[in-house]
Design a protein around this motif. Structure first.
Motif, PDB file in Angstrom:
ATOM      1  N   ASP A   1       0.805  -1.222   0.000  1.00  0.00           N
ATOM      2  CA  ASP A   1       0.000   0.000   0.000  1.00  0.00           C
ATOM      3  C   ASP A   1       0.840   1.275   0.000  1.00  0.00           C
ATOM      4  O   ASP A   1       0.298   2.380  -0.022  1.00  0.00           O
ATOM      5  CB  ASP A   1      -0.930   0.033   1.220  1.00  0.00           C
ATOM      6  CG  ASP A   1      -2.029  -0.996   1.140  1.00  0.00           C
ATOM      7  OD1 ASP A   1      -2.322  -1.477   0.021  1.00  0.00           O
ATOM      8  OD2 ASP A   1      -2.604  -1.341   2.185  1.00  0.00           O
ATOM      9  N   SER A   2       2.145   1.130   0.028  1.00  0.00           N
ATOM     10  CA  SER A   2       3.046   2.283   0.079  1.00  0.00           C
ATOM     11  C   SER A   2       3.105   2.992  -1.265  1.00  0.00           C
ATOM     12  O   SER A   2       2.885   2.387  -2.313  1.00  0.00           O
ATOM     13  CB  SER A   2       4.455   1.836   0.471  1.00  0.00           C
ATOM     14  OG  SER A   2       4.451   1.285   1.763  1.00  0.00           O
ATOM     15  N   ILE A   3       3.382   4.283  -1.207  1.00  0.00           N
ATOM     16  CA  ILE A   3       3.619   5.043  -2.439  1.00  0.00           C
ATOM     17  C   ILE A   3       5.043   5.575  -2.409  1.00  0.00           C
ATOM     18  O   ILE A   3       5.571   5.922  -1.355  1.00  0.00           O
ATOM     19  CB  ILE A   3       2.616   6.200  -2.642  1.00  0.00           C
ATOM     20  CG1 ILE A   3       2.722   7.233  -1.538  1.00  0.00           C
ATOM     21  CG2 ILE A   3       1.204   5.689  -2.761  1.00  0.00           C
ATOM     22  CD1 ILE A   3       2.016   8.525  -1.843  1.00  0.00           C
ATOM     23  N   CYS A   4       5.658   5.604  -3.566  1.00  0.00           N
ATOM     24  CA  CYS A   4       7.032   6.081  -3.698  1.00  0.00           C
ATOM     25  C   CYS A   4       7.101   7.037  -4.881  1.00  0.00           C
ATOM     26  O   CYS A   4       7.301   6.624  -6.023  1.00  0.00           O
ATOM     27  CB  CYS A   4       7.983   4.904  -3.896  1.00  0.00           C
ATOM     28  SG  CYS A   4       8.108   3.806  -2.463  1.00  0.00           S
ATOM     29  N   VAL A   5       6.896   8.314  -4.595  1.00  0.00           N
ATOM     30  CA  VAL A   5       6.937   9.310  -5.665  1.00  0.00           C
ATOM     31  C   VAL A   5       8.386   9.611  -6.009  1.00  0.00           C
ATOM     32  O   VAL A   5       9.263   9.534  -5.154  1.00  0.00           O
ATOM     33  CB  VAL A   5       6.167  10.596  -5.285  1.00  0.00           C
ATOM     34  CG1 VAL A   5       4.705  10.290  -5.040  1.00  0.00           C
ATOM     35  CG2 VAL A   5       6.787  11.285  -4.096  1.00  0.00           C
ATOM     36  N   PRO A   6       8.668   9.944  -7.262  1.00  0.00           N
ATOM     37  CA  PRO A   6      10.045  10.222  -7.666  1.00  0.00           C
ATOM     38  C   PRO A   6      10.544  11.562  -7.118  1.00  0.00           C
ATOM     39  O   PRO A   6       9.746  12.438  -6.773  1.00  0.00           O
ATOM     40  CB  PRO A   6       9.965  10.261  -9.199  1.00  0.00           C
ATOM     41  CG  PRO A   6       8.541  10.596  -9.493  1.00  0.00           C
ATOM     42  CD  PRO A   6       7.723  10.032  -8.372  1.00  0.00           C
ATOM     43  N   GLN A   7      11.843  11.674  -7.045  1.00  0.00           N
ATOM     44  CA  GLN A   7      12.480  12.930  -6.636  1.00  0.00           C
ATOM     45  C   GLN A   7      11.998  14.047  -7.558  1.00  0.00           C
ATOM     46  O   GLN A   7      11.892  13.867  -8.765  1.00  0.00           O
ATOM     47  CB  GLN A   7      14.003  12.793  -6.734  1.00  0.00           C
ATOM     48  CG  GLN A   7      14.772  13.965  -6.213  1.00  0.00           C
ATOM     49  CD  GLN A   7      14.731  14.042  -4.693  1.00  0.00           C
ATOM     50  OE1 GLN A   7      14.452  13.072  -4.012  1.00  0.00           O
ATOM     51  NE2 GLN A   7      15.012  15.212  -4.167  1.00  0.00           N
TER      52      GLN A   7
ATOM     53  N   PRO B   1       3.502   3.111  -7.234  1.00  0.00           N
ATOM     54  CA  PRO B   1       3.604   2.111  -6.173  1.00  0.00           C
ATOM     55  C   PRO B   1       5.092   1.871  -5.854  1.00  0.00           C
ATOM     56  O   PRO B   1       5.955   2.068  -6.714  1.00  0.00           O
ATOM     57  CB  PRO B   1       2.971   0.865  -6.809  1.00  0.00           C
ATOM     58  CG  PRO B   1       3.239   1.033  -8.270  1.00  0.00           C
ATOM     59  CD  PRO B   1       3.165   2.533  -8.520  1.00  0.00           C
ATOM     60  N   CYS B   2       5.361   1.489  -4.632  1.00  0.00           N
ATOM     61  CA  CYS B   2       6.749   1.152  -4.282  1.00  0.00           C
ATOM     62  C   CYS B   2       7.064  -0.221  -4.846  1.00  0.00           C
ATOM     63  O   CYS B   2       6.215  -1.109  -4.868  1.00  0.00           O
ATOM     64  CB  CYS B   2       6.918   1.148  -2.762  1.00  0.00           C
ATOM     65  SG  CYS B   2       6.687   2.761  -2.006  1.00  0.00           S
ATOM     66  N   SER B   3       8.298  -0.383  -5.310  1.00  0.00           N
ATOM     67  CA  SER B   3       8.693  -1.707  -5.810  1.00  0.00           C
ATOM     68  C   SER B   3       8.938  -2.628  -4.629  1.00  0.00           C
ATOM     69  O   SER B   3       9.419  -2.215  -3.585  1.00  0.00           O
ATOM     70  CB  SER B   3       9.935  -1.591  -6.685  1.00  0.00           C
ATOM     71  OG  SER B   3      10.975  -0.975  -5.966  1.00  0.00           O
ATOM     72  N   SER B   4       8.581  -3.862  -4.815  1.00  0.00           N
ATOM     73  CA  SER B   4       8.699  -4.839  -3.710  1.00  0.00           C
ATOM     74  C   SER B   4      10.119  -5.257  -3.476  1.00  0.00           C
ATOM     75  O   SER B   4      10.925  -5.394  -4.290  1.00  0.00           O
ATOM     76  CB  SER B   4       7.867  -6.074  -4.021  1.00  0.00           C
ATOM     77  OG  SER B   4       6.538  -5.690  -4.252  1.00  0.00           O
TER      78      SER B   4
END
Length: 130
Positions: A82-88, A127-130
């Protein structure tokens, strides 16, 4: 002590406080309306005063939601899936366009709470990569 602008702003907030703009949860429909107003403002660089609150609510709501989602990810308060990882360098303006595209592509969900729709749109994009 208080500038005239602050007094006028405070009076406006007090006057608006009983109105539904501050009541309950926002829906996707509310957010879509506000974000379309924001896009019009960005494209024209001009906005009637009565639309300024709507446009501002769009970007500030989405930026606040994304900040909360990113902080929850950072603190490991959500499952990795469920995490989000937006780019720099990701900006609030980009977030608005992503959310509005999602809302436009999923009109069947406009009755749902805006916060969940913002998460779904941003999570779908980053989405964050696993």
């Amino acid at each position: 002590m208080f500038s005239a602008t602050r007094v006028v702003l405070l009076a406006g907030i007090v006057w608006l406080a009983p109105f539904p703009v501050f009541a309950g949860f926002r829906t996707g429909s509310d957010l879509a309306h506000d974000c379309r107003t924001w896009v019009r403002w960005q494209n024209s660089h001009s906005l009637p005063a009565e639309d300024a609150l709507d446009a501002t609510q769009c970007i500030e709501y989405i930026k606040g939601a994304v900040d909360a989602f990113m902080y929850s990810t950072f603190r490991n308060w959500v499952k990795p899936s469920d995490s989000i990882c937006v780019p720099q360098g990701f900006t609030g303006e980009q977030a608005v366009l992503i959310v509005l595209k999602y809302l436009d592509n999923h009109p069947e969900n406009l009755h749902l709470e805006a916060s969940g729709l913002v998460w779904t749109a941003i999570h779908s994009a980053f989405p964050c990569s696993s």
